[in-house]
Motif scaffolding. Structure first.
Motif, PDB file in Angstrom:
ATOM      1  N   HIS A  46       0.877  -1.198  -0.349  1.00 36.81           N
ATOM      2  CA  HIS A  46       0.014   0.080  -0.285  1.00 36.81           C
ATOM      3  C   HIS A  46       0.636   1.109   0.064  1.00 36.81           C
ATOM      4  O   HIS A  46       0.649   1.838  -0.786  1.00 36.81           O
ATOM      5  CB  HIS A  46      -0.565  -0.213   0.743  1.00 36.81           C
ATOM      6  N   ASN A  47       2.069   1.156   1.135  1.00 32.69           N
ATOM      7  CA  ASN A  47       2.556   2.553   0.823  1.00 32.69           C
ATOM      8  C   ASN A  47       3.630   2.790  -0.153  1.00 32.69           C
ATOM      9  O   ASN A  47       3.607   3.711  -0.614  1.00 32.69           O
ATOM     10  CB  ASN A  47       4.083   2.454   2.210  1.00 32.69           C
ATOM     11  N   THR A  48       3.971   1.432  -1.256  1.00 34.20           N
ATOM     12  CA  THR A  48       4.447   1.802  -2.453  1.00 34.20           C
ATOM     13  C   THR A  48       3.405   2.121  -3.521  1.00 34.20           C
ATOM     14  O   THR A  48       3.821   3.166  -4.237  1.00 34.20           O
ATOM     15  CB  THR A  48       5.644   0.326  -2.687  1.00 34.20           C
ATOM     16  N   LEU A  49       2.185   1.818  -3.420  1.00 37.33           N
ATOM     17  CA  LEU A  49       1.516   2.027  -4.640  1.00 37.33           C
ATOM     18  C   LEU A  49       1.506   3.251  -4.166  1.00 37.33           C
ATOM     19  O   LEU A  49       0.433   4.030  -5.156  1.00 37.33           O
ATOM     20  CB  LEU A  49       0.532   1.421  -4.064  1.00 37.33           C
ATOM     21  N   SER A  50       0.823   4.039  -2.870  1.00 35.33           N
ATOM     22  CA  SER A  50       0.454   5.322  -2.418  1.00 35.33           C
ATOM     23  C   SER A  50       1.740   6.184  -3.401  1.00 35.33           C
ATOM     24  O   SER A  50       1.205   7.137  -3.719  1.00 35.33           O
ATOM     25  CB  SER A  50       0.659   5.766  -0.715  1.00 35.33           C
ATOM     26  N   THR A  51       2.999   5.856  -3.756  1.00 32.13           N
ATOM     27  CA  THR A  51       4.070   6.509  -3.741  1.00 32.13           C
ATOM     28  C   THR A  51       3.494   6.972  -5.686  1.00 32.13           C
ATOM     29  O   THR A  51       3.532   7.793  -6.427  1.00 32.13           O
ATOM     30  CB  THR A  51       5.037   6.571  -3.356  1.00 32.13           C
ATOM     31  N   HIS A  52       3.402   5.692  -6.171  1.00 27.44           N
ATOM     32  CA  HIS A  52       3.156   5.695  -7.634  1.00 27.44           C
ATOM     33  C   HIS A  52       1.873   6.435  -7.824  1.00 27.44           C
ATOM     34  O   HIS A  52       2.165   7.077  -9.037  1.00 27.44           O
ATOM     35  CB  HIS A  52       3.450   4.367  -8.148  1.00 27.44           C
ATOM     36  N   LEU A  53       0.637   6.136  -7.358  1.00 28.67           N
ATOM     37  CA  LEU A  53      -0.240   6.927  -7.573  1.00 28.67           C
ATOM     38  C   LEU A  53      -0.285   8.449  -7.839  1.00 28.67           C
ATOM     39  O   LEU A  53      -0.080   9.434  -7.992  1.00 28.67           O
ATOM     40  CB  LEU A  53      -1.706   6.342  -6.032  1.00 28.67           C
ATOM     41  N   GLY A  54       0.915   8.484  -6.624  1.00 27.25           N
ATOM     42  CA  GLY A  54       0.972  10.359  -6.314  1.00 27.25           C
ATOM     43  C   GLY A  54       1.863  11.037  -7.111  1.00 27.25           C
ATOM     44  O   GLY A  54       1.504  11.439  -8.107  1.00 27.25           O
ATOM     45  N   VAL A  55       3.198  10.344  -8.085  1.00 26.98           N
ATOM     46  CA  VAL A  55       3.696  10.459  -8.637  1.00 26.98           C
ATOM     47  C   VAL A  55       1.953  10.415 -10.425  1.00 26.98           C
ATOM     48  O   VAL A  55       2.318  11.432 -11.495  1.00 26.98           O
ATOM     49  CB  VAL A  55       4.919   9.166  -9.546  1.00 26.98           C
ATOM     50  N   LEU A  56       1.667   9.391 -10.437  1.00 29.23           N
ATOM     51  CA  LEU A  56       0.394   9.538 -11.143  1.00 29.23           C
ATOM     52  C   LEU A  56      -0.562  10.874 -11.508  1.00 29.23           C
ATOM     53  O   LEU A  56      -1.125  12.055 -12.760  1.00 29.23           O
ATOM     54  CB  LEU A  56       0.281   8.153 -11.946  1.00 29.23           C
ATOM     55  N   SER A  57      -0.496  10.648 -10.777  1.00 26.15           N
ATOM     56  CA  SER A  57      -1.293  11.930  -9.814  1.00 26.15           C
ATOM     57  C   SER A  57      -0.980  13.383 -10.725  1.00 26.15           C
ATOM     58  O   SER A  57      -1.558  13.950 -10.761  1.00 26.15           O
ATOM     59  CB  SER A  57      -1.702  11.995  -8.556  1.00 26.15           C
ATOM     60  N   ARG A  58       0.123  13.665  -9.814  1.00 26.85           N
ATOM     61  CA  ARG A  58       0.896  15.290 -10.489  1.00 26.85           C
ATOM     62  C   ARG A  58       1.035  14.999 -11.648  1.00 26.85           C
ATOM     63  O   ARG A  58       0.804  15.745 -12.370  1.00 26.85           O
ATOM     64  CB  ARG A  58       2.110  14.877  -9.603  1.00 26.85           C
ATOM     65  N   SER A  59       1.848  14.027 -12.509  1.00 27.62           N
ATOM     66  CA  SER A  59       1.110  13.862 -13.910  1.00 27.62           C
ATOM     67  C   SER A  59      -0.030  14.719 -14.659  1.00 27.62           C
ATOM     68  O   SER A  59      -0.060  14.559 -16.068  1.00 27.62           O
ATOM     69  CB  SER A  59       2.229  12.855 -14.752  1.00 27.62           C
ATOM     70  N   GLY A  60      -0.513  13.984 -14.214  1.00 30.67           N
ATOM     71  CA  GLY A  60      -2.744  14.622 -14.406  1.00 30.67           C
ATOM     72  C   GLY A  60      -2.715  13.360 -15.096  1.00 30.67           C
ATOM     73  O   GLY A  60      -3.995  13.791 -15.589  1.00 30.67           O
ATOM     74  N   LEU A  61      -1.994  12.419 -15.465  1.00 31.30           N
ATOM     75  CA  LEU A  61      -2.772  10.594 -16.009  1.00 31.30           C
ATOM     76  C   LEU A  61      -3.563  10.082 -14.840  1.00 31.30           C
ATOM     77  O   LEU A  61      -4.626   9.534 -16.151  1.00 31.30           O
ATOM     78  CB  LEU A  61      -1.572  10.385 -16.310  1.00 31.30           C
ATOM     79  N   VAL A  62      -3.726  10.077 -13.829  1.00 35.89           N
ATOM     80  CA  VAL A  62      -4.823   9.543 -12.918  1.00 35.89           C
ATOM     81  C   VAL A  62      -5.802  10.614 -11.905  1.00 35.89           C
ATOM     82  O   VAL A  62      -5.073  11.594 -11.664  1.00 35.89           O
ATOM     83  CB  VAL A  62      -3.705   8.864 -12.105  1.00 35.89           C
ATOM     84  N   GLN A  63      -6.917  10.440 -11.479  1.00 40.10           N
ATOM     85  CA  GLN A  63      -6.996  10.850 -10.532  1.00 40.10           C
ATOM     86  C   GLN A  63      -7.866  10.900  -9.763  1.00 40.10           C
ATOM     87  O   GLN A  63      -8.469   9.523 -10.076  1.00 40.10           O
ATOM     88  CB  GLN A  63      -8.444  12.008 -11.169  1.00 40.10           C
ATOM     89  N   GLY A  64      -7.871  11.276  -8.590  1.00 39.09           N
ATOM     90  CA  GLY A  64      -8.389  10.030  -7.200  1.00 39.09           C
ATOM     91  C   GLY A  64      -9.999  11.470  -6.432  1.00 39.09           C
ATOM     92  O   GLY A  64      -9.771  12.369  -6.435  1.00 39.09           O
ATOM     93  N   LYS A  65     -11.022   9.694  -6.063  1.00 43.42           N
ATOM     94  CA  LYS A  65     -11.561  10.840  -5.462  1.00 43.42           C
ATOM     95  C   LYS A  65     -12.212  10.199  -4.032  1.00 43.42           C
ATOM     96  O   LYS A  65     -12.343   8.769  -4.451  1.00 43.42           O
ATOM     97  CB  LYS A  65     -13.314  11.010  -6.287  1.00 43.42           C
ATOM     98  N   ARG A  66     -11.997  10.786  -3.291  1.00 40.42           N
ATOM     99  CA  ARG A  66     -13.009   9.943  -1.864  1.00 40.42           C
ATOM    100  C   ARG A  66     -13.570   9.555  -1.926  1.00 40.42           C
ATOM    101  O   ARG A  66     -14.593   9.905  -1.946  1.00 40.42           O
ATOM    102  CB  ARG A  66     -12.557  11.061  -0.239  1.00 40.42           C
ATOM    103  N   HIS A  67     -14.240   8.071  -1.443  1.00 41.83           N
ATOM    104  CA  HIS A  67     -15.359   7.741  -1.311  1.00 41.83           C
ATOM    105  C   HIS A  67     -15.445   7.268   0.112  1.00 41.83           C
ATOM    106  O   HIS A  67     -14.903   6.195   0.073  1.00 41.83           O
ATOM    107  CB  HIS A  67     -15.947   6.641  -2.349  1.00 41.83           C
ATOM    108  N   SER A  68     -16.233   8.117   0.675  1.00 45.75           N
ATOM    109  CA  SER A  68     -16.509   7.707   2.354  1.00 45.75           C
ATOM    110  C   SER A  68     -14.771   7.398   3.432  1.00 45.75           C
ATOM    111  O   SER A  68     -14.183   8.238   2.919  1.00 45.75           O
ATOM    112  CB  SER A  68     -17.108   6.117   2.068  1.00 45.75           C
ATOM    113  N   ARG A  69     -14.449   5.652   2.974  1.00 49.42           N
ATOM    114  CA  ARG A  69     -12.693   5.456   3.743  1.00 49.42           C
ATOM    115  C   ARG A  69     -11.894   5.140   2.560  1.00 49.42           C
ATOM    116  O   ARG A  69     -10.682   4.857   3.490  1.00 49.42           O
ATOM    117  CB  ARG A  69     -12.865   4.188   5.005  1.00 49.42           C
ATOM    118  N   SER A  70     -12.604   5.356   1.854  1.00 52.98           N
ATOM    119  CA  SER A  70     -11.473   4.704  -0.011  1.00 52.98           C
ATOM    120  C   SER A  70     -11.703   5.889  -0.895  1.00 52.98           C
ATOM    121  O   SER A  70     -12.165   6.626  -0.528  1.00 52.98           O
ATOM    122  CB  SER A  70     -11.788   3.858  -0.066  1.00 52.98           C
TER     123      SER A  70
END
Length: 118
Positions: A46-70
């Motif tokens: 999970h912690n490794t994935l979080s780092t990768h998702l951060g890189v993808l999000s900063r590049s604009g290729l991925v977007q995250g949206k909170r849904h309750s606890r996830s």
């Protein structure tokens, strides 16, 4: 899209796990997929994935949206479209027939509604 954005996006995809994440997200459009499920499916801590998702999000290729606890992540297909258009904007030196094979290969993977309904 400018050179800096393109370099950021290509850099984000130039790593095995991030490329796997992006491809997984594309396959789960339009609903997206929760971060925990991405970690499980790709067998990434999970912690490794979080780092990768951060890189993808900063590049604009991925977007995250909170849904309750996830957080549910989705591929930003508009940003990806702009990246692809930037890369092929000068395709074939003004000879569109040379680009026809590329376009023909892309159509079956992403049929439009009109094509899918035929």
């Amino acid at each position: 899209m400018d050179n800096e954005n393109v370099i950021s996006a290509l850099g984000a995809l130039a790593q095995t796990t991030r490329l796997d994440v992006f491809r997984l997200l594309v396959s789960h459009e339009p609903d997206g997929i929760a971060a925990g499920e991405i970690a499980r499916l790709l067998d990434v801590p999970h912690n490794t994935l979080s780092t990768h998702l951060g890189v993808l999000s900063r590049s604009g290729l991925v977007q995250g949206k909170r849904h309750s606890r996830s957080i549910v992540y989705r591929a930003n297909l508009e940003q990806f479209r702009e990246l692809m258009l930037f890369l092929v904007s000068n395709c074939c030196g003004g000879n569109p027939e040379q680009c026809a094979p590329l376009v023909a290969e892309l159509i079956p993977c992403c049929p439009t509604k009109e094509i899918a309904d035929v």
